[in-house]
Design a protein around this motif. Sequence first.
Motif, PDB file in Angstrom:
ATOM      1  N   VAL A   1       0.835  -1.201   0.000  1.00 15.35           N
ATOM      2  CA  VAL A   1       0.000   0.000   0.000  1.00 15.35           C
ATOM      3  C   VAL A   1       0.869   1.251   0.000  1.00 15.35           C
ATOM      4  O   VAL A   1       0.680   2.170  -0.792  1.00 15.35           O
ATOM      5  CB  VAL A   1      -0.936   0.005   1.237  1.00 15.35           C
ATOM      6  N   LEU A   2       1.848   1.284   0.898  1.00 19.84           N
ATOM      7  CA  LEU A   2       2.712   2.445   1.008  1.00 19.84           C
ATOM      8  C   LEU A   2       3.522   2.654  -0.264  1.00 19.84           C
ATOM      9  O   LEU A   2       3.682   3.782  -0.726  1.00 19.84           O
ATOM     10  CB  LEU A   2       3.651   2.293   2.200  1.00 19.84           C
ATOM     11  N   ALA A   3       4.017   1.585  -0.835  1.00 23.28           N
ATOM     12  CA  ALA A   3       4.821   1.702  -2.053  1.00 23.28           C
ATOM     13  C   ALA A   3       3.995   2.296  -3.184  1.00 23.28           C
ATOM     14  O   ALA A   3       4.460   3.163  -3.933  1.00 23.28           O
ATOM     15  CB  ALA A   3       5.367   0.341  -2.454  1.00 23.28           C
ATOM     16  N   SER A   4       2.750   1.822  -3.329  1.00 24.86           N
ATOM     17  CA  SER A   4       1.890   2.335  -4.386  1.00 24.86           C
ATOM     18  C   SER A   4       1.548   3.802  -4.155  1.00 24.86           C
ATOM     19  O   SER A   4       1.556   4.610  -5.079  1.00 24.86           O
ATOM     20  CB  SER A   4       0.597   1.507  -4.455  1.00 24.86           C
ATOM     21  N   ALA A   5       1.235   4.134  -2.903  1.00 26.53           N
ATOM     22  CA  ALA A   5       0.866   5.512  -2.591  1.00 26.53           C
ATOM     23  C   ALA A   5       2.049   6.452  -2.734  1.00 26.53           C
ATOM     24  O   ALA A   5       1.913   7.566  -3.243  1.00 26.53           O
ATOM     25  CB  ALA A   5       0.302   5.599  -1.175  1.00 26.53           C
ATOM     26  N   LEU A   6       3.217   6.013  -2.293  1.00 29.24           N
ATOM     27  CA  LEU A   6       4.401   6.853  -2.379  1.00 29.24           C
ATOM     28  C   LEU A   6       4.809   7.112  -3.818  1.00 29.24           C
ATOM     29  O   LEU A   6       5.406   8.139  -4.129  1.00 29.24           O
ATOM     30  CB  LEU A   6       5.562   6.206  -1.617  1.00 29.24           C
ATOM     31  N   ALA A   7       4.484   6.199  -4.704  1.00 30.88           N
ATOM     32  CA  ALA A   7       4.783   6.409  -6.116  1.00 30.88           C
ATOM     33  C   ALA A   7       4.040   7.612  -6.655  1.00 30.88           C
ATOM     34  O   ALA A   7       4.465   8.254  -7.617  1.00 30.88           O
ATOM     35  CB  ALA A   7       4.403   5.170  -6.924  1.00 30.88           C
ATOM     36  N   ILE A   8       2.904   7.931  -6.007  1.00 31.23           N
ATOM     37  CA  ILE A   8       2.093   9.060  -6.448  1.00 31.23           C
ATOM     38  C   ILE A   8       2.413  10.320  -5.655  1.00 31.23           C
ATOM     39  O   ILE A   8       2.532  11.407  -6.207  1.00 31.23           O
ATOM     40  CB  ILE A   8       0.591   8.719  -6.317  1.00 31.23           C
ATOM     41  N   THR A   9       2.550  10.200  -4.330  1.00 33.42           N
ATOM     42  CA  THR A   9       2.693  11.383  -3.496  1.00 33.42           C
ATOM     43  C   THR A   9       4.101  11.573  -2.944  1.00 33.42           C
ATOM     44  O   THR A   9       4.632  12.672  -2.953  1.00 33.42           O
ATOM     45  CB  THR A   9       1.716  11.315  -2.317  1.00 33.42           C
ATOM     46  N   GLY A  10       4.717  10.518  -2.415  1.00 31.25           N
ATOM     47  CA  GLY A  10       6.072  10.584  -1.918  1.00 31.25           C
ATOM     48  C   GLY A  10       6.209  11.332  -0.613  1.00 31.25           C
ATOM     49  O   GLY A  10       5.252  11.640   0.060  1.00 31.25           O
ATOM     50  N   CYS A  11       7.478  11.606  -0.239  1.00 34.63           N
ATOM     51  CA  CYS A  11       7.794  12.343   0.983  1.00 34.63           C
ATOM     52  C   CYS A  11       8.395  13.685   0.596  1.00 34.63           C
ATOM     53  O   CYS A  11       9.192  13.771  -0.337  1.00 34.63           O
ATOM     54  CB  CYS A  11       8.792  11.568   1.835  1.00 34.63           C
ATOM     55  N   THR A  12       8.019  14.714   1.322  1.00 43.14           N
ATOM     56  CA  THR A  12       8.524  16.042   1.021  1.00 43.14           C
ATOM     57  C   THR A  12       8.409  16.897   2.258  1.00 43.14           C
ATOM     58  O   THR A  12       7.777  16.506   3.243  1.00 43.14           O
ATOM     59  CB  THR A  12       7.734  16.691  -0.134  1.00 43.14           C
ATOM     60  N   SER A  13       9.054  18.051   2.241  1.00 39.35           N
ATOM     61  CA  SER A  13       8.869  19.036   3.295  1.00 39.35           C
ATOM     62  C   SER A  13       7.908  20.087   2.788  1.00 39.35           C
ATOM     63  O   SER A  13       8.083  20.610   1.685  1.00 39.35           O
ATOM     64  CB  SER A  13      10.205  19.674   3.679  1.00 39.35           C
ATOM     65  N   THR A  14       6.874  20.399   3.553  1.00 36.67           N
ATOM     66  CA  THR A  14       5.791  21.246   3.047  1.00 36.67           C
ATOM     67  C   THR A  14       6.062  22.735   3.177  1.00 36.67           C
ATOM     68  O   THR A  14       5.299  23.541   2.650  1.00 36.67           O
ATOM     69  CB  THR A  14       4.484  20.919   3.800  1.00 36.67           C
ATOM     70  N   THR A  15       7.135  23.132   3.864  1.00 37.40           N
ATOM     71  CA  THR A  15       7.450  24.546   4.021  1.00 37.40           C
ATOM     72  C   THR A  15       8.882  24.825   3.585  1.00 37.40           C
ATOM     73  O   THR A  15       9.722  23.926   3.556  1.00 37.40           O
ATOM     74  CB  THR A  15       7.278  24.992   5.492  1.00 37.40           C
ATOM     75  N   SER A  16       9.143  26.083   3.265  1.00 33.21           N
ATOM     76  CA  SER A  16      10.502  26.507   2.941  1.00 33.21           C
ATOM     77  C   SER A  16      11.360  26.473   4.199  1.00 33.21           C
ATOM     78  O   SER A  16      10.856  26.635   5.312  1.00 33.21           O
ATOM     79  CB  SER A  16      10.484  27.927   2.373  1.00 33.21           C
ATOM     80  N   THR A  17      12.652  26.293   4.022  1.00 33.45           N
ATOM     81  CA  THR A  17      13.547  26.176   5.165  1.00 33.45           C
ATOM     82  C   THR A  17      13.555  27.464   5.993  1.00 33.45           C
ATOM     83  O   THR A  17      13.514  27.425   7.218  1.00 33.45           O
ATOM     84  CB  THR A  17      14.970  25.841   4.708  1.00 33.45           C
ATOM     85  N   SER A  18      13.615  28.624   5.371  1.00 34.23           N
ATOM     86  CA  SER A  18      13.536  29.939   5.997  1.00 34.23           C
ATOM     87  C   SER A  18      14.612  30.145   7.062  1.00 34.23           C
ATOM     88  O   SER A  18      15.609  29.427   7.112  1.00 34.23           O
ATOM     89  CB  SER A  18      12.133  30.182   6.575  1.00 34.23           C
ATOM     90  N   THR A  19      14.394  31.106   7.930  1.00 35.33           N
ATOM     91  CA  THR A  19      15.412  31.496   8.916  1.00 35.33           C
ATOM     92  C   THR A  19      15.636  30.424   9.972  1.00 35.33           C
ATOM     93  O   THR A  19      16.773  30.177  10.395  1.00 35.33           O
ATOM     94  CB  THR A  19      15.000  32.816   9.597  1.00 35.33           C
ATOM     95  N   THR A  20      14.561  29.778  10.419  1.00 40.94           N
ATOM     96  CA  THR A  20      14.661  28.870  11.555  1.00 40.94           C
ATOM     97  C   THR A  20      14.995  27.436  11.165  1.00 40.94           C
ATOM     98  O   THR A  20      15.246  26.603  12.039  1.00 40.94           O
ATOM     99  CB  THR A  20      13.352  28.898  12.368  1.00 40.94           C
TER     100      THR A  20
END
Length: 267
Positions: A9-28
């Motif tokens: 399930v995870l492999a199939s879903a990750l093929a579509i969405t994957g892992c990412t960071s949702t915000t810019s790194t910014s100052t902090t």
Amino acid sequence: MKKVLTASVLASALAITGCTSTTSTSTTGVDRKQLLLVSDSEVNALSAQSYNQLKSQAQSKGVLNTNSAQKARLQRIANRLIPQAKVLRPEAASWKWEVNLIKSDELNAFCAPGGKIMFYTGIIDRLKLTDDEIAAIMGHEMAHALREHGRENVSRQYAQQAGLSILAAATGLSEGQAQLAQMVGQIGISLPNNRTQESEADVLGTELMARAGYNPNASISLWKKMIAASSGSSPQFLSTHPNPANRIQNLQALMPKVMPLYQQAKR
């Protein structure tokens, strides 16, 4: 068998969405990769439905936005914080942000996915909050939405389950949508975040308030008030939050990074 199926399930879903960071790194510098198995548009839409239901219930009980001066105060603070959100999340500039107030003794506030902010009068009145301290709470809750912690929590629930119905929901098929709506309604508004997410919200929320010209030291005085008010009991707002002493220590360590942003904003 269950572990194999979950992995599939995870492999199939990750093929579509994957892992990412949702915000810019910014100052902090918050830059943790996040597991996201459902779309942001779907989570935001379902969260808006839950938020509107909460507003309707409060309206029917006569407890929604009954203090016009307090509501206006919250809106003024939000109007300064919201423009700073695009630094962390550019697309947040197009969100349909909203601020409302429920008359209740609860020490609580939240920002649902998509920018739907709710405060309870108890947290303002009982703690006698300054504008800077309200900005600390609001920035913290906005950071949860910008980091999509609600969407992440829904995805984590999916990852803990197995079956084709879960895969269907994760990959955008119609099966499992009722279950998704229920999860978003619970996780997007009422269920607590984990400690990692709370720490991220502390960091990014303090950056937001500093950029908006609110003194970030108020984040420290706020949590001291929360600790004093919660002695002997744990209000909903503090559930799963980091150890109070560690939280204050971490906020103090953050000040050298965010105070220049505050001083720049004040100029």
